[in-house]
Motif scaffolding. Structure first.
Motif, PDB file in Angstrom:
ATOM      1  N   ASP A   9      77.062  37.095 -24.377  1.00 13.28           N
ATOM      2  CA  ASP A   9      77.623  38.013 -23.393  1.00 13.28           C
ATOM      3  C   ASP A   9      78.285  37.195 -22.306  1.00 13.28           C
ATOM      4  O   ASP A   9      77.710  36.218 -21.804  1.00 13.28           O
ATOM      5  CB  ASP A   9      76.526  38.871 -22.767  1.00 13.28           C
ATOM      6  N   GLU A  10      79.494  37.566 -21.978  1.00 20.61           N
ATOM      7  CA  GLU A  10      80.186  36.867 -20.900  1.00 20.61           C
ATOM      8  C   GLU A  10      81.026  37.866 -20.126  1.00 20.61           C
ATOM      9  O   GLU A  10      81.427  38.897 -20.653  1.00 20.61           O
ATOM     10  CB  GLU A  10      81.053  35.739 -21.433  1.00 20.61           C
ATOM     11  N   ILE A  11      81.271  37.546 -18.884  1.00 20.70           N
ATOM     12  CA  ILE A  11      82.102  38.371 -18.014  1.00 20.70           C
ATOM     13  C   ILE A  11      83.225  37.481 -17.523  1.00 20.70           C
ATOM     14  O   ILE A  11      82.981  36.403 -16.966  1.00 20.70           O
ATOM     15  CB  ILE A  11      81.293  38.912 -16.818  1.00 20.70           C
ATOM     16  N   THR A  12      84.459  37.936 -17.742  1.00 20.26           N
ATOM     17  CA  THR A  12      85.610  37.169 -17.300  1.00 20.26           C
ATOM     18  C   THR A  12      86.142  37.786 -16.014  1.00 20.26           C
ATOM     19  O   THR A  12      86.402  38.991 -15.938  1.00 20.26           O
ATOM     20  CB  THR A  12      86.720  37.165 -18.371  1.00 20.26           C
ATOM     21  N   ILE A  13      86.312  36.960 -15.010  1.00 21.14           N
ATOM     22  CA  ILE A  13      86.893  37.375 -13.735  1.00 21.14           C
ATOM     23  C   ILE A  13      88.351  36.952 -13.759  1.00 21.14           C
ATOM     24  O   ILE A  13      88.666  35.805 -14.091  1.00 21.14           O
ATOM     25  CB  ILE A  13      86.152  36.710 -12.557  1.00 21.14           C
ATOM     26  N   THR A  14      89.227  37.890 -13.432  1.00 21.53           N
ATOM     27  CA  THR A  14      90.648  37.584 -13.481  1.00 21.53           C
ATOM     28  C   THR A  14      91.259  37.576 -12.088  1.00 21.53           C
ATOM     29  O   THR A  14      90.738  38.157 -11.150  1.00 21.53           O
ATOM     30  CB  THR A  14      91.398  38.607 -14.356  1.00 21.53           C
ATOM     31  N   LEU A  34      81.511  34.193 -16.318  1.00 19.87           N
ATOM     32  CA  LEU A  34      80.069  34.193 -16.053  1.00 19.87           C
ATOM     33  C   LEU A  34      79.346  34.242 -17.390  1.00 19.87           C
ATOM     34  O   LEU A  34      79.675  35.065 -18.248  1.00 19.87           O
ATOM     35  CB  LEU A  34      79.674  35.405 -15.216  1.00 19.87           C
ATOM     36  N   ILE A  35      78.376  33.345 -17.567  1.00 17.11           N
ATOM     37  CA  ILE A  35      77.576  33.334 -18.787  1.00 17.11           C
ATOM     38  C   ILE A  35      76.101  33.242 -18.426  1.00 17.11           C
ATOM     39  O   ILE A  35      75.745  32.876 -17.304  1.00 17.11           O
ATOM     40  CB  ILE A  35      77.969  32.178 -19.739  1.00 17.11           C
ATOM     41  N   ASN A  36      75.276  33.531 -19.394  1.00 23.75           N
ATOM     42  CA  ASN A  36      73.833  33.458 -19.237  1.00 23.75           C
ATOM     43  C   ASN A  36      73.427  32.005 -18.952  1.00 23.75           C
ATOM     44  O   ASN A  36      73.944  31.078 -19.583  1.00 23.75           O
ATOM     45  CB  ASN A  36      73.208  33.950 -20.553  1.00 23.75           C
ATOM     46  N   PRO A  37      72.496  31.770 -18.022  1.00 24.71           N
ATOM     47  CA  PRO A  37      72.073  30.395 -17.711  1.00 24.71           C
ATOM     48  C   PRO A  37      71.568  29.618 -18.926  1.00 24.71           C
ATOM     49  O   PRO A  37      71.807  28.421 -19.046  1.00 24.71           O
ATOM     50  CB  PRO A  37      70.956  30.576 -16.680  1.00 24.71           C
ATOM     51  N   GLN A  38      70.893  30.279 -19.860  1.00 17.90           N
ATOM     52  CA  GLN A  38      70.407  29.583 -21.058  1.00 17.90           C
ATOM     53  C   GLN A  38      71.569  29.142 -21.932  1.00 17.90           C
ATOM     54  O   GLN A  38      71.545  28.074 -22.517  1.00 17.90           O
ATOM     55  CB  GLN A  38      69.446  30.467 -21.859  1.00 17.90           C
ATOM     56  N   LEU A  98      74.500  28.308 -20.820  1.00 19.87           N
ATOM     57  CA  LEU A  98      75.053  27.140 -20.139  1.00 19.87           C
ATOM     58  C   LEU A  98      74.235  25.901 -20.477  1.00 19.87           C
ATOM     59  O   LEU A  98      74.789  24.848 -20.800  1.00 19.87           O
ATOM     60  CB  LEU A  98      75.088  27.352 -18.624  1.00 19.87           C
ATOM     61  N   ALA A  99      72.920  26.018 -20.436  1.00 23.99           N
ATOM     62  CA  ALA A  99      72.050  24.887 -20.765  1.00 23.99           C
ATOM     63  C   ALA A  99      72.287  24.433 -22.204  1.00 23.99           C
ATOM     64  O   ALA A  99      72.362  23.229 -22.479  1.00 23.99           O
ATOM     65  CB  ALA A  99      70.585  25.261 -20.555  1.00 23.99           C
ATOM     66  N   ASP A 100      72.437  25.385 -23.119  1.00 23.19           N
ATOM     67  CA  ASP A 100      72.697  25.040 -24.518  1.00 23.19           C
ATOM     68  C   ASP A 100      74.033  24.315 -24.664  1.00 23.19           C
ATOM     69  O   ASP A 100      74.147  23.335 -25.413  1.00 23.19           O
ATOM     70  CB  ASP A 100      72.684  26.293 -25.395  1.00 23.19           C
ATOM     71  N   LEU A 101      75.060  24.780 -23.959  1.00 25.66           N
ATOM     72  CA  LEU A 101      76.367  24.128 -24.005  1.00 25.66           C
ATOM     73  C   LEU A 101      76.301  22.710 -23.425  1.00 25.66           C
ATOM     74  O   LEU A 101      76.905  21.781 -23.971  1.00 25.66           O
ATOM     75  CB  LEU A 101      77.401  24.956 -23.242  1.00 25.66           C
ATOM     76  N   GLU A 102      75.564  22.550 -22.338  1.00 23.46           N
ATOM     77  CA  GLU A 102      75.414  21.217 -21.737  1.00 23.46           C
ATOM     78  C   GLU A 102      74.683  20.272 -22.687  1.00 23.46           C
ATOM     79  O   GLU A 102      75.051  19.102 -22.809  1.00 23.46           O
ATOM     80  CB  GLU A 102      74.692  21.316 -20.398  1.00 23.46           C
ATOM     81  N   ASP A 103      73.657  20.775 -23.365  1.00 23.36           N
ATOM     82  CA  ASP A 103      72.936  19.961 -24.351  1.00 23.36           C
ATOM     83  C   ASP A 103      73.856  19.554 -25.503  1.00 23.36           C
ATOM     84  O   ASP A 103      73.845  18.405 -25.939  1.00 23.36           O
ATOM     85  CB  ASP A 103      71.720  20.713 -24.903  1.00 23.36           C
ATOM     86  N   ALA A 104      74.651  20.508 -25.979  1.00 22.34           N
ATOM     87  CA  ALA A 104      75.569  20.214 -27.082  1.00 22.34           C
ATOM     88  C   ALA A 104      76.607  19.182 -26.650  1.00 22.34           C
ATOM     89  O   ALA A 104      76.956  18.279 -27.424  1.00 22.34           O
ATOM     90  CB  ALA A 104      76.246  21.494 -27.552  1.00 22.34           C
ATOM     91  N   LEU A 105      77.098  19.292 -25.426  1.00 22.15           N
ATOM     92  CA  LEU A 105      78.070  18.324 -24.913  1.00 22.15           C
ATOM     93  C   LEU A 105      77.443  16.939 -24.812  1.00 22.15           C
ATOM     94  O   LEU A 105      78.050  15.939 -25.214  1.00 22.15           O
ATOM     95  CB  LEU A 105      78.601  18.762 -23.551  1.00 22.15           C
ATOM     96  N   ALA A 106      76.231  16.859 -24.290  1.00 23.76           N
ATOM     97  CA  ALA A 106      75.555  15.564 -24.170  1.00 23.76           C
ATOM     98  C   ALA A 106      75.355  14.924 -25.542  1.00 23.76           C
ATOM     99  O   ALA A 106      75.560  13.716 -25.708  1.00 23.76           O
ATOM    100  CB  ALA A 106      74.210  15.733 -23.464  1.00 23.76           C
ATOM    101  N   LEU A 107      74.985  15.733 -26.522  1.00 24.54           N
ATOM    102  CA  LEU A 107      74.794  15.215 -27.878  1.00 24.54           C
ATOM    103  C   LEU A 107      76.121  14.733 -28.463  1.00 24.54           C
ATOM    104  O   LEU A 107      76.187  13.658 -29.070  1.00 24.54           O
ATOM    105  CB  LEU A 107      74.165  16.280 -28.771  1.00 24.54           C
ATOM    106  N   ALA A 108      77.186  15.498 -28.260  1.00 28.73           N
ATOM    107  CA  ALA A 108      78.500  15.094 -28.775  1.00 28.73           C
ATOM    108  C   ALA A 108      78.967  13.801 -28.119  1.00 28.73           C
ATOM    109  O   ALA A 108      79.513  12.916 -28.793  1.00 28.73           O
ATOM    110  CB  ALA A 108      79.515  16.210 -28.532  1.00 28.73           C
ATOM    111  N   GLU A 109      78.748  13.668 -26.808  1.00 25.87           N
ATOM    112  CA  GLU A 109      79.130  12.441 -26.115  1.00 25.87           C
ATOM    113  C   GLU A 109      78.332  11.253 -26.638  1.00 25.87           C
ATOM    114  O   GLU A 109      78.875  10.162 -26.845  1.00 25.87           O
ATOM    115  CB  GLU A 109      78.938  12.597 -24.610  1.00 25.87           C
ATOM    116  N   TYR A 110      77.049  11.450 -26.865  1.00 26.74           N
ATOM    117  CA  TYR A 110      76.190  10.389 -27.403  1.00 26.74           C
ATOM    118  C   TYR A 110      76.685   9.941 -28.771  1.00 26.74           C
ATOM    119  O   TYR A 110      76.821   8.749 -29.039  1.00 26.74           O
ATOM    120  CB  TYR A 110      74.747  10.891 -27.471  1.00 26.74           C
TER     121      TYR A 110
END
Length: 60
Positions: free
Chosen positions: A2-7, A16-20, A22-34
């Motif tokens: 679920d996301e809400i787009t502000i225009t 706007l996205i759910n905090p969890q 965001l955490a999942d996306l940050e984890d995936a980014l960290a893994l990809a960078e590693y």
């Protein structure tokens, strides 16, 4: 997901996205960078003492 787009004048300005999610996306980014660092042979990670300092676990 679920996301809400502000225009602004019809153009996306923020999402706007759910905090969890965001955490999942940050984890995936960290893994990809590693994995990218491993692929090119760049040393991954930080020294142990720096990690402790960042976490507020400095030795006294």
């Amino acid at each position: 997901m679920d996301e809400i787009t502000i225009t602004d004048h019809g153009q996306p300005a923020a999402v706007l996205i759910n905090p969890q999610e965001l955490a999942d996306l940050e984890d995936a980014l960290a893994l990809a960078e590693y994995r990218a660092e491993q692929a090119v042979g760049t040393p991954a990670g930080i020294p142990h003492e720096e990690a402790r300092a960042r976490l507020g676990l400095e030795r006294e």
